[in-house]
Enzyme design. Structure first.
Site, PDB file in Angstrom:
ATOM      1  CG  ASP A 103      -1.871  -1.124   1.280  1.00 48.65           C
ATOM      2  OD1 ASP A 103      -2.175  -1.669   0.200  1.00 48.65           O
ATOM      3  OD2 ASP A 103      -2.309  -1.478   2.393  1.00 48.65           O
TER       4      ASP A 103
HETATM    5  N1  URA Z   1      -1.191  -5.924   3.957  1.00 55.44           N
HETATM    6  C1  URA Z   1      -1.729  -4.689   3.900  1.00 55.44           C
HETATM    7  O1  URA Z   1      -2.800  -4.454   4.446  1.00 55.44           O
HETATM    8  N2  URA Z   1      -1.057  -3.720   3.240  1.00 55.44           N
HETATM    9  C2  URA Z   1       0.144  -3.927   2.641  1.00 55.44           C
HETATM   10  O2  URA Z   1       0.723  -2.997   2.070  1.00 55.44           O
HETATM   11  C3  URA Z   1       0.695  -5.217   2.708  1.00 55.44           C
HETATM   12  C4  URA Z   1       0.007  -6.191   3.377  1.00 55.44           C
END
Ligand code: URA
Length: 241
Positions: A103
């Site tokens: 993310d």
């Molecule tokens: N899980 C998440 O919620 N976000 C990420 O970036 C990676 C794993």
């Protein structure tokens, strides 16, 4: 392989650009100036330089980036700069892709490669490679939260509960957790399903390969043979890590 083809395969430029660079006396191979673009070299282990930049031939590119917060893992980012802007042009020209995504606000270990098989192997849930995260939660953790994450939590659009392969407390609000799947927002959704909320998320390891301590946010490095072996190994599952 002809020298211009070697350069082209490493992302130095188009066929024409590479011809030009060699003819314009910009390319050295093992410290020898080479001006014939068609001259043959064995590419394996070849060291060459273009203008003042040194290169070593690599049949495939495997690298790790320490992803900073505020970067999107997309080729066409919408609201933030993209992680690809942190890589040099020659890697982009040879077509490296990120191995899965993090993310925008997640930091840590992000792999890139131009080897389709490697990308598939490291994103396929069937390979069951653990991804380890450090999670900062909004509320203090409880023993029940860790038990729930280890036993499995049901997410709305998943047919089966998802469980953490490993999970332990680092401090009142910080946990370390290893998952195998890599579903969309998986860690954030699992923590929310267990009644808490993620405030910060950092990926510290994939398999037995840990993000190097000396790799600053925004910096990248080539993976070594032993890094590639560690990436395939889940040895941390048998330790107390
Ligand atoms: N899980 C998440 O919620 N976000 C990420 O970036 C990676 C794993």
């Amino acid at each position: 392989m002809e020298l211009f083809r070697i350069l082209q395969s490493q992302g130095i430029g188009t066929r024409r650009d590479c011809h030009e660079l060699i003819r314009r006396r910009q390319v050295w191979v093992d410290a020898e100036l080479v001006t014939d673009p068609e001259r043959d070299f064995s590419p394996d282990g070849l060291r060459f330089s273009v203008a003042d930049s040194a290169f070593e031939y690599r049949a495939h590119a495997y690298l790790v980036l320490h992803k900073p917060a505020g970067y999107e893992c997309s080729r066409q980012p919408r609201d933030h700069p993209g992680v690809f802007s942190l890589l040099p042009d020659y890697l982009l020209r040879r077509g490296v892709q990120s191995v899965g995504r993090l993310d925008q606000d997640t930091t840590g270990l992000l792999l890139f490669s131009d080897d389709g098989r490697f990308i598939h192997d490291h994103t396929s849930p069937k390979k069951q490679i653990g991804k380890t995260y450090q999670v900062t939660c909004k509320h203090d953790y409880s023993a029940a939260l860790i038990e729930q994450l280890l036993a499995g939590v049901q997410l709305h659009d998943e047919p089966l509960p998802l469980r953490a392969r490993l999970c332990s407390a680092l401090s009142e609000r910080r946990l370390t957790l290893t998952i195998q799947e890599g579903k969309y927002h998986q860690v954030k959704r699992m923590i929310a399903a267990a009644g808490n909320r993620v405030e910060a998320l950092h990926r510290s390891a994939i398999g037995a390969y840990a993000l190097p301590d000396d790799l600053a946010p925004g910096a990248w490095k080539w993976l070594t043979e032993s890094d590639l072996l560690a990436l395939k190994s889940n040895s941390q599952f048998s330790s107390n890590h």
